[in-house]
Write a protein that holds these residues in place. Structure first.
Motif, PDB file in Angstrom:
ATOM      1  N   ALA A 133      41.786  34.217  42.721  1.00 49.03           N
ATOM      2  CA  ALA A 133      41.270  34.726  43.999  1.00 49.03           C
ATOM      3  C   ALA A 133      40.970  36.218  43.889  1.00 49.03           C
ATOM      4  CB  ALA A 133      42.279  34.466  45.108  1.00 49.03           C
ATOM      5  N   ASP A 134      40.074  36.692  44.748  1.00 53.77           N
ATOM      6  CA  ASP A 134      39.710  38.115  44.754  1.00 53.77           C
ATOM      7  C   ASP A 134      40.622  38.929  45.664  1.00 53.77           C
ATOM      8  OD1 ASP A 134      36.877  38.103  43.291  1.00 53.77           O
ATOM      9  OD2 ASP A 134      36.993  36.343  44.612  1.00 53.77           O
ATOM     10  N   PHE A 135      41.100  38.307  46.729  1.00 55.98           N
ATOM     11  CA  PHE A 135      42.023  38.954  47.660  1.00 55.98           C
ATOM     12  C   PHE A 135      43.109  37.935  48.001  1.00 55.98           C
ATOM     13  CE2 PHE A 135      37.661  40.280  48.460  1.00 55.98           C
ATOM     14  CZ  PHE A 135      37.729  41.657  48.245  1.00 55.98           C
ATOM     15  N   ILE A 136      44.379  38.321  47.880  1.00 50.80           N
ATOM     16  CA  ILE A 136      45.477  37.413  48.203  1.00 50.80           C
ATOM     17  C   ILE A 136      46.417  38.107  49.186  1.00 50.80           C
ATOM     18  CG2 ILE A 136      47.216  35.842  47.315  1.00 50.80           C
ATOM     19  CD1 ILE A 136      46.051  36.161  44.547  1.00 50.80           C
TER      20      ILE A 136
ATOM     21  N   VAL B  10      47.560  38.174  37.124  1.00 51.16           N
ATOM     22  CA  VAL B  10      46.527  38.757  38.000  1.00 51.16           C
ATOM     23  C   VAL B  10      45.595  39.662  37.204  1.00 51.16           C
ATOM     24  CG1 VAL B  10      46.194  40.502  39.807  1.00 51.16           C
ATOM     25  CG2 VAL B  10      47.726  38.578  40.190  1.00 51.16           C
ATOM     26  N   ASN B  11      44.303  39.496  37.454  1.00 49.86           N
ATOM     27  CA  ASN B  11      43.283  40.376  36.877  1.00 49.86           C
ATOM     28  C   ASN B  11      43.249  41.661  37.703  1.00 49.86           C
ATOM     29  OD1 ASN B  11      40.962  41.738  36.079  1.00 49.86           O
ATOM     30  ND2 ASN B  11      39.742  39.871  35.873  1.00 49.86           N
ATOM     31  N   ARG B  12      43.765  42.739  37.154  1.00 55.20           N
ATOM     32  CA  ARG B  12      43.911  43.994  37.908  1.00 55.20           C
ATOM     33  C   ARG B  12      42.577  44.629  38.267  1.00 55.20           C
ATOM     34  NH1 ARG B  12      49.541  46.051  35.665  1.00 55.20           N
ATOM     35  NH2 ARG B  12      50.233  44.075  34.807  1.00 55.20           N
ATOM     36  N   ASN B  13      41.524  44.261  37.550  1.00 60.67           N
ATOM     37  CA  ASN B  13      40.204  44.801  37.844  1.00 60.67           C
ATOM     38  C   ASN B  13      39.454  43.977  38.889  1.00 60.67           C
ATOM     39  OD1 ASN B  13      40.467  46.859  35.875  1.00 60.67           O
ATOM     40  ND2 ASN B  13      39.944  45.381  34.266  1.00 60.67           N
TER      41      ASN B  13
ATOM     42  N   THR C 118      55.304  50.459  39.386  1.00 61.61           N
ATOM     43  CA  THR C 118      55.672  51.170  38.161  1.00 61.61           C
ATOM     44  C   THR C 118      55.155  50.437  36.921  1.00 61.61           C
ATOM     45  OG1 THR C 118      57.812  50.024  37.933  1.00 61.61           O
ATOM     46  CG2 THR C 118      57.771  52.053  39.253  1.00 61.61           C
ATOM     47  N   ARG C 119      54.858  49.146  37.094  1.00 64.61           N
ATOM     48  CA  ARG C 119      54.298  48.364  35.995  1.00 64.61           C
ATOM     49  C   ARG C 119      52.768  48.306  36.074  1.00 64.61           C
ATOM     50  NH1 ARG C 119      57.382  42.823  36.392  1.00 64.61           N
ATOM     51  NH2 ARG C 119      58.182  43.503  38.410  1.00 64.61           N
ATOM     52  N   GLY C 120      52.207  49.133  36.939  1.00 67.64           N
ATOM     53  CA  GLY C 120      50.759  49.269  36.991  1.00 67.64           C
ATOM     54  C   GLY C 120      50.032  48.268  37.845  1.00 67.64           C
TER      55      GLY C 120
END
Length: 430
Positions: free
Chosen positions: A243-246, A297-300, A361-363
Motif C-alpha cells: 500500500a502507498d498509505f497505511i 515497507v518500501n520507505r520510498n 531511530t531505525r530510519g
C-alpha cells in the motif's frame, strides 16, 4: 503630499532668444520635478496599501482553504501549529461536510440520523487547532493525490468508522457519472472501495489486534477468552504490504487485565498458552508490528500513520452527571479543558510512542495522529441507541440505554471526519 511653491518666470527682453530658451528650460525642469514627485507619491501610496492588506505574522501560519497546492498545505508544519491541541468551534455553515443519506456506503452502525436521532448539532463542530487552521477537505485534490495508489486503514471497528468517513467524504463529492465499486476479499476481512477514473482504492482491513488472534473473523469475533499470537502478523500483513498509505490503530480490543498468549498455531495441541499482563502483551504485539514494518515497507513509497486511542464515554459520573448513566441523551460536549476520561489509558499511549520513536531511530517514520484529547470532549457524538449493528435494537433494548447505548463508536457525519481532515493535512504536507 504638499508640493514646493514654484516661483513665476519673468521674460526679459521681449523676443530675446536666450530668454525664450531659458524659459523653456525652466518649464522643463519644473515639469520633470513635478513628475518625479508625483511618481514618488504614487509609489509610497501603493506601498502603504500593500502593507495594510498583508496578513499579520500569525495569519501567515493559517491555512487558506481555497488553496490546494502542496506549498499551501505545508503551512501546517509551522513550529507554532499543533493540529492536536485546540478547540471545537460551532460551524453550521460549513459542517457537516456531507449528509449521511447522500452516502450509499454509510454504515448503519454509525448512521444516527437514519435511526432516529433528532438533535443533530453534533454534526456542526469544526476542530480549530492552535495557531493555524486545518485545510478545507478537497475531495478532488485528495483523489489526485491517490491516483494509482492505495490508502489502507488497518485495525478495529473504530478504524473502520474512519474508513467509512473517508469513503463518504470522497463519494458525496463525486459526480453521478463517476464509476465507483465496493467489494471484499480475504474472507471479507478486506473491504475495497475503488474510484475507477483515478484508479484509486480506499480500503479497510480487519485486524483488531494487528497480530493474529482468535478475534480475526470480521463477523464472528465475539469470544469469551481473547487469545493472541504476539509473534505472528504475516497472515494479515501480506494484504497491506504494497500500500502507498497505511493508517493503523489498535486499542479497544486490548482492554482487559490479562491476555491469553499462544506460542504455536491455533488448533495445535502442542501450542503453549499463557496468561500475560495486558500492557506487556500489547508492547510485544507492537514490537512484532514494528519489526515487520522495518523489514517489509518500501520507505520510498509508503507513508505510515498510527491513530491513537479513541476515547469512550460510558460513565457519566466522570463528567459530573448521574452515576450509572452514559452518553445517552447527551447533547453538549465536555467543556473542561484537558478533560481525560477513564476510558483512555495513558500507559498504552506511552507504549505506542516508545515503539514509534524506536522505529524512527531505525530510519522508518510513522506519524502518530493523536486524536485522543480532541475526541475526549465529544461525549455527545456517539451513536447511543440510534444505530443498527447486526440487527436493529428491540424496543426493550431501546428502553434500556444504560445497557445498550453505544458510547464507543461515533455518529457520522461527526468526529471521525475531523480525524480524516487531520490525515488529509498530513498527506499534503508530505
Amino acid at each position: 503630499m504638499k508640493l514646493a511653491k514654484v516661483q513665476p518666470i519673468v521674460l526679459v527682453g521681449g523676443s530675446n532668444t536666450w530668454g525664450i530658451r531659458n524659459t523653456f528650460h525652466s518649464l522643463l525642469a519644473i515639469l520633470t520635478t513635478f513628475l518625479v514627485i508625483s511618481f514618488i507619491y504614487i509609489k509610497q501610496d501603493n506601498g502603504t496599501q500593500l502593507s495594510s492588506s498583508s496578513p499579520p505574522q500569525e495569519h501567515e501560519e493559517m491555512i487558506d482553504a481555497s488553496q490546494d497546492d502542496d506549498t499551501h498545505h505545508n503551512n501546517v508544519s509551522s513550529s507554532k501549529c499543533d493540529l492536536f491541541n485546540g478547540k471545537w468551534v460551532f460551524d453550521n455553515k460549513s459542517y457537516p461536510l456531507y449528509k449521511d443519506k447522500e452516502c450509499k456506503f454509510m454504515s448503519d452502525q454509525l448512521a444516527c440520523e437514519k435511526f432516529g436521532r433528532k438533535d443533530l448539532s453534533y454534526q456542526n463542530w469544526r476542530w480549530k487547532p492552535n495557531h493555524c487552521d486545518l485545510p478545507r477537505f478537497n475531495a478532488t485534490a485528495l483523489l489526485e493525490r491517490l491516483r494509482n495508489k492505495r490508502l489502507v486503514f488497518v485495525g478495529d471497528s473504530l478504524n473502520r468508522g474512519q474508513w467509512v468517513s473517508m469513503v463518504c467524504l470522497l463519494h458525496t463529492s463525486l459526480s453521478s457519472s463517476t464509476h465507483t465499486s465496493m467489494h471484499n476479499t480475504a474472507n471479507a476481512s478486506l473491504n475495497i472501495w475503488k474510484v475507477k477514473e483515478y484508479n484509486a482504492t480506499i480500503e479497510h482491513y480487519w485486524a483488531p489486534l494487528l497480530v493474529e488472534s482468535n478475534s480475526d473473523d470480521p463477523v464472528h469475533h465475539r469470544v469469551i477468552e481473547r487469545t493472541v499470537r504476539v509473534n505472528a502478523i504475516e497472515k494479515h500483513a501480506r494484504y497491506w504490504t504494497h500500500a502507498d498509505f497505511i493508517v493503523f490503530n489498535t486499542y479497544l480490543w486490548w482492554r482487559r487485565p490479562l491476555m491469553n498468549v499462544l506460542w504455536g498455531t491455533f488448533g495445535d495441541p502442542n501450542g503453549v498458552y499463557k496468561k500475560v499482563e495486558m500492557l506487556r502483551v500489547y508492547e510485544m504485539a507492537l514490537r512484532t508490528w514494528s519489526d515487520w514494518l522495518e523489514v517489509h515497507v518500501n520507505r520510498n513509497k509508503t507513508q505510515l500513520f498510527f491513530v491513537s486511542m479513541s476515547p469512550t464515554h460510558e460513565r457519566a459520573e466522570e463528567w459530573g452527571a448521574d452515576k450509572g448513566d452514559n452518553c445517552y441523551k447527551e447533547t453538549e460536549m465536555i467543556t473542561e479543558e484537558g478533560y481525560w476520561g477513564k476510558g483512555s489509558d495513558p500507559k498504552m499511549m506511552k507504549v505506542v510512542e516508545n515503539v514509534v520513536e524506536d522505529l524512527k531511530t531505525r530510519g522508518l517514520n510513522v506519524e502518530i495522529l493523536n486524536i485522543t484529547q480532541l475526541s475526549e470532549y465529544r461525549k455527545e457524538a456517539h451513536p447511543s441507541i440510534y444505530r443498527k449493528q447486526w440487527e436493529p435494537l428491540t424496543q426493550k433494548q431501546i428502553q434500556d440505554p444504560n445497557s445498550y447505548a453505544d458510547c464507543i463508536h461515533w455518529c457520522l457525519p461527526g468526529v471521525p471526519d475531523v480525524w480524516n481532515e487531520i490525515l488529509y493535512a498530513y498527506l499534503f504536507q508530505q
